[in-house]
Design an enzyme around this catalytic site. Structure first.
Site, PDB file in Angstrom:
ATOM      1  N   CYS A  18      29.902 -40.837-117.923  1.00 14.62           N
ATOM      2  CA  CYS A  18      29.531 -40.969-116.514  1.00 14.62           C
ATOM      3  C   CYS A  18      28.026 -40.817-116.361  1.00 14.62           C
ATOM      4  CB  CYS A  18      30.294 -39.978-115.638  1.00 14.62           C
ATOM      5  SG  CYS A  18      29.557 -38.366-115.468  1.00 14.62           S
ATOM      6  N   GLU A  19      27.484 -41.621-115.481  1.00 15.59           N
ATOM      7  CA  GLU A  19      26.031 -41.609-115.333  1.00 15.59           C
ATOM      8  C   GLU A  19      25.545 -40.416-114.504  1.00 15.59           C
ATOM      9  OE1 GLU A  19      25.396 -45.485-113.619  1.00 15.59           O
ATOM     10  OE2 GLU A  19      25.137 -44.643-111.626  1.00 15.59           O
ATOM     11  N   HIS A  20      26.466 -39.689-113.902  1.00 13.89           N
ATOM     12  CA  HIS A  20      26.059 -38.533-113.107  1.00 13.89           C
ATOM     13  C   HIS A  20      25.902 -37.270-113.938  1.00 13.89           C
ATOM     14  CE1 HIS A  20      28.330 -40.972-109.917  1.00 13.89           C
ATOM     15  NE2 HIS A  20      27.048 -41.230-109.824  1.00 13.89           N
ATOM     16  N   HIS A  21      26.745 -37.122-114.962  1.00  7.51           N
ATOM     17  CA  HIS A  21      26.717 -35.898-115.779  1.00  7.51           C
ATOM     18  C   HIS A  21      26.539 -36.180-117.265  1.00  7.51           C
ATOM     19  CE1 HIS A  21      29.113 -34.933-112.131  1.00  7.51           C
ATOM     20  NE2 HIS A  21      28.415 -33.820-112.165  1.00  7.51           N
ATOM     21  N   GLN A  54      32.952 -45.542-112.880  1.00  2.76           N
ATOM     22  CA  GLN A  54      34.146 -46.335-113.201  1.00  2.76           C
ATOM     23  C   GLN A  54      34.253 -47.599-112.344  1.00  2.76           C
ATOM     24  OE1 GLN A  54      37.751 -44.044-113.894  1.00  2.76           O
ATOM     25  NE2 GLN A  54      38.982 -45.768-113.201  1.00  2.76           N
ATOM     26  N   HIS A 114      37.851 -38.193-116.313  1.00  3.47           N
ATOM     27  CA  HIS A 114      36.424 -37.873-116.292  1.00  3.47           C
ATOM     28  C   HIS A 114      36.223 -36.418-116.696  1.00  3.47           C
ATOM     29  CE1 HIS A 114      35.054 -41.503-113.838  1.00  3.47           C
ATOM     30  NE2 HIS A 114      36.350 -41.646-114.021  1.00  3.47           N
ATOM     31  N   CYS A 135      33.666 -34.675-116.624  1.00  6.29           N
ATOM     32  CA  CYS A 135      32.839 -33.906-115.680  1.00  6.29           C
ATOM     33  C   CYS A 135      33.726 -33.262-114.615  1.00  6.29           C
ATOM     34  CB  CYS A 135      31.764 -34.781-115.044  1.00  6.29           C
ATOM     35  SG  CYS A 135      32.384 -36.221-114.175  1.00  6.29           S
TER      36      CYS A 135
HETATM   37 ZN   LIG Z   1      30.399 -37.178-113.754  1.00  8.46          ZN
END
Ligand SMILES: [Zn+2]
Length: 195
Positions: free
Chosen positions: A82-85, A123, A151, A153
């Site tokens: 995931c590009e956030h975490h 996603q 996920h 995260c």
């Molecule tokens: Zn994430």
């Protein structure tokens, strides 16, 4: 890819910084080779940036006179991040299309999934990229992509919910316009029915 790509040494230094920040000592024996291993792992996990998903489809057209029924590849396992975490997303993609004279080798669809999965992702974006690429390059009568992803995260931090998967879908052409085609695809892939 970004033009200002850091050197390998800079990438390894960044890993040492994170190890220190987490509270450990990157100079202790067990961690000495960790930055090198992490950078090697990144080369593998993010190899998709050096991959051209469209090329897999462009090279492999086959004319199959008369076959105009649904083609479905289900349970294509993938690992993404995931590009956030920068945390893993582990999942399966299901891809179907209704050909318009041209089909592709089934392994090529798995290659397209992998080329986009091996990048930093959300996603929804992964789902759209796979369906849009197949639609644009192969130009089938319709395409459907359903992705199930867990996920990390979400499962290992934050709300700590295990066993939760997120399902996203994108339907184009006849998959969007014709409820019967869509229903047939969803029946083939059997999403969420205890598998
Ligand atoms: Zn994430």
């Amino acid at each position: 890819m970004a033009n200002d790509k850091p050197t390998r040494e800079q990438a390894e230094a960044a890993v040492r910084t994170l190890l220190s920040w987490a509270g450990d000592d990157p100079r202790r024996e067990g961690l000495l080779d960790t930055p090198k291993r992490v950078v090697d792992a990144y080369s593998d996990w993010f190899s998709g940036y050096g991959d051209d998903p469209r090329a897999y489809l462009e090279r492999t057209f086959e004319e199959v006179a008369g076959y105009d029924e649904l083609i479905v590849l289900r349970d294509i396992e993938f690992e993404s991040h995931c590009e956030h975490h920068m945390a893993p997303i582990i999942g399966k993609a299901h891809v179907g299309y209704l050909p318009d004279g041209k089909v592709i080798g089934i392994s090529k669809i798995a290659r397209v999934v992998e080329a986009y999965a091996r990048r930093f992702q959300v996603q929804e974006k992964l789902t759209a990229q796979i369906s849009d690429t197949i639609n644009e390059v192969l130009q089938p009568r319709g395409v459907g992509v359903v992705i199930e992803g867990a996920h990390e995260c979400m499962t290992t931090r934050g709300v700590h919910k295990r066993g939760v998967s997120m399902i996203t879908s994108k339907m184009l052409g006849t998959f969007r316009e014709d409820a019967r085609t869509r229903a047939e695809f969803l029946r083939f892939i059997d999403v969420g029915l205890g598998r």
